[in-house]
Write a protein that holds these residues in place. Structure first.
Motif, short mmCIF file in Angstrom:
data_model
loop_
_atom_site.label_atom_id
_atom_site.label_comp_id
_atom_site.label_asym_id
_atom_site.label_seq_id
_atom_site.Cartn_x
_atom_site.Cartn_y
_atom_site.Cartn_z
N GLY A 77 8.16 46.70 40.48
CA GLY A 77 7.41 46.44 39.11
C GLY A 77 6.85 48.10 38.81
N LYS A 78 6.25 48.47 38.12
CA LYS A 78 6.53 49.58 38.19
C LYS A 78 4.57 49.50 37.97
CE LYS A 78 9.48 52.03 35.42
NZ LYS A 78 10.65 52.55 34.18
N VAL A 79 3.80 50.27 38.93
CA VAL A 79 2.93 49.95 39.04
C VAL A 79 1.78 51.90 38.00
CG1 VAL A 79 0.18 50.00 41.09
CG2 VAL A 79 2.43 49.01 41.46
N LEU A 80 0.75 50.94 37.27
CA LEU A 80 -0.06 51.98 36.90
C LEU A 80 -1.65 51.72 37.03
CD1 LEU A 80 -1.06 53.49 34.58
CD2 LEU A 80 -1.01 51.94 32.92
N ILE A 81 -2.36 52.41 37.31
CA ILE A 81 -3.81 52.05 38.67
C ILE A 81 -4.34 52.63 36.94
CG2 ILE A 81 -5.41 53.26 40.02
CD1 ILE A 81 -2.71 52.14 41.84
N LEU A 82 -5.04 51.27 37.14
CA LEU A 82 -6.81 51.66 36.27
C LEU A 82 -7.60 51.23 36.96
CD1 LEU A 82 -7.35 51.18 33.49
CD2 LEU A 82 -6.78 48.98 33.44
N GLY A 101 2.05 55.99 37.34
CA GLY A 101 0.59 56.44 36.60
C GLY A 101 -1.06 56.12 37.29
N TYR A 102 -1.51 56.71 36.96
CA TYR A 102 -3.30 56.78 37.04
C TYR A 102 -4.14 56.96 36.15
CZ TYR A 102 -6.61 56.96 40.96
OH TYR A 102 -7.92 57.11 41.86
N ILE A 103 -4.86 56.02 35.15
CA ILE A 103 -5.44 56.19 33.99
C ILE A 103 -6.70 55.33 34.63
CG2 ILE A 103 -4.09 56.34 32.66
CD1 ILE A 103 -4.52 53.63 31.74
N MET A 104 -8.13 55.71 34.18
CA MET A 104 -9.18 55.63 34.24
C MET A 104 -10.16 53.91 32.85
SD MET A 104 -10.38 57.81 36.31
CE MET A 104 -11.89 57.29 36.70
N ASN A 124 6.34 58.97 33.59
CA ASN A 124 4.67 58.78 34.18
C ASN A 124 3.21 59.51 33.19
OD1 ASN A 124 5.90 58.01 36.72
ND2 ASN A 124 6.67 60.09 36.32
N VAL A 125 2.21 58.81 34.18
CA VAL A 125 1.23 58.85 33.32
C VAL A 125 0.24 59.88 34.36
CG1 VAL A 125 1.28 58.31 31.07
CG2 VAL A 125 0.14 56.63 32.80
N LEU A 126 -0.63 60.42 34.33
CA LEU A 126 -1.35 60.49 35.04
C LEU A 126 -2.93 61.40 33.35
CD1 LEU A 126 -3.28 61.54 37.83
CD2 LEU A 126 -1.99 63.76 36.90
N ASP A 127 -4.42 60.73 33.86
CA ASP A 127 -5.31 60.69 33.15
C ASP A 127 -5.17 62.35 33.20
OD1 ASP A 127 -7.91 60.35 32.59
OD2 ASP A 127 -7.41 58.56 32.57
#
Length: 209
Positions: A77-82, A101-104, A124-127
């Protein structure tokens, strides 16, 4: 349309329960599991492959950084760091381990859902807070960034990617088509040995892959 299958990994009962409620009341999402640590998240992903894994960083038994590497290497799966941590080294480790991705944790439910859908769709997303932290401490291109690998046009595009512009905005800025921008970025990533545009921006700004 199929629901986006999500696994939530966080050592806080409050966070897990809250995210579970937020996502499950939306018909676009299906929370297939909640994990209290990285090891549980990996095991859940092995048993029931998810589309997106929401991953905290600081957890017992196995950290989110370690779990991300395990999940990505097995294509689970795809990992989104929260997370609450915006430390540069943690961001770098997460991206290098394959996080998309890496978000707060301070985003609204709607914003979080939007970011999950972006990851699911291959974006991809970056906070913004994390990205700004990088750019505030750096002045343009890092001395460790190897400009000789790229053409002048590619360097123009790289700088605009690092400035946070989308393909559409880059195309408008350089008076070329979005397709041309996409082709250039694919070539740039291949030349630099990079996986995605977030990693490219970090490399340009810090000189580190």
């Amino acid at each position: 349309m199929d629901k986006i299958k999500v696994i939530i990994a966080d050592d806080s009962d409050f966070v897990r329960d809250g995210l579970n409620i937020i996502l499950n009341i939306d018909d676009e999402f299906d929370v297939i599991g909640c994990a209290a640590n990285g090891r549980e998240a990996v095991n859940m992903a092995i048993k029931n492959k998810a589309d997106v894994i929401l991953m905290d960083i600081q957890m017992p038994e196995m950290s989110g950084i370690e779990a991300t590497k395990e999940i990505v290497s097995r294509e689970l799966g795809k990992v989104l760091i929260l997370t609450t941590f915006d430390d540069y080294d943690l961001v770098k480790q997460a991206i290098n381990n394959g996080a998309k991705g890496y978000i707060m944790k301070n985003h609204t439910p709607d914003k979080l859902k939007q970011m999950i859908k972006s990851i699911y769709s291959g974006v991809n997303v970056l906070d913004e807070k994390v990205f700004n932290k990088f750019t505030e401490s750096l002045n343009g291109c890092s001395s460790n960034f190897d400009e000789t690998l790229f053409t002048s046009r590619e360097l123009e595009i790289i700088k605009l990617v690092a400035d946070g512009l989308s393909n559409k905005d880059i195309a408008a800025n350089l008076f070329i088509s979005e397709g041309t921008v996409k082709n250039h970025i694919s070539t740039i990533l291949e030349k630099g040995g990079l996986s995605h545009r977030t990693q490219l921006a970090v490399y340009y700004l810090t000189g580190k892959k």
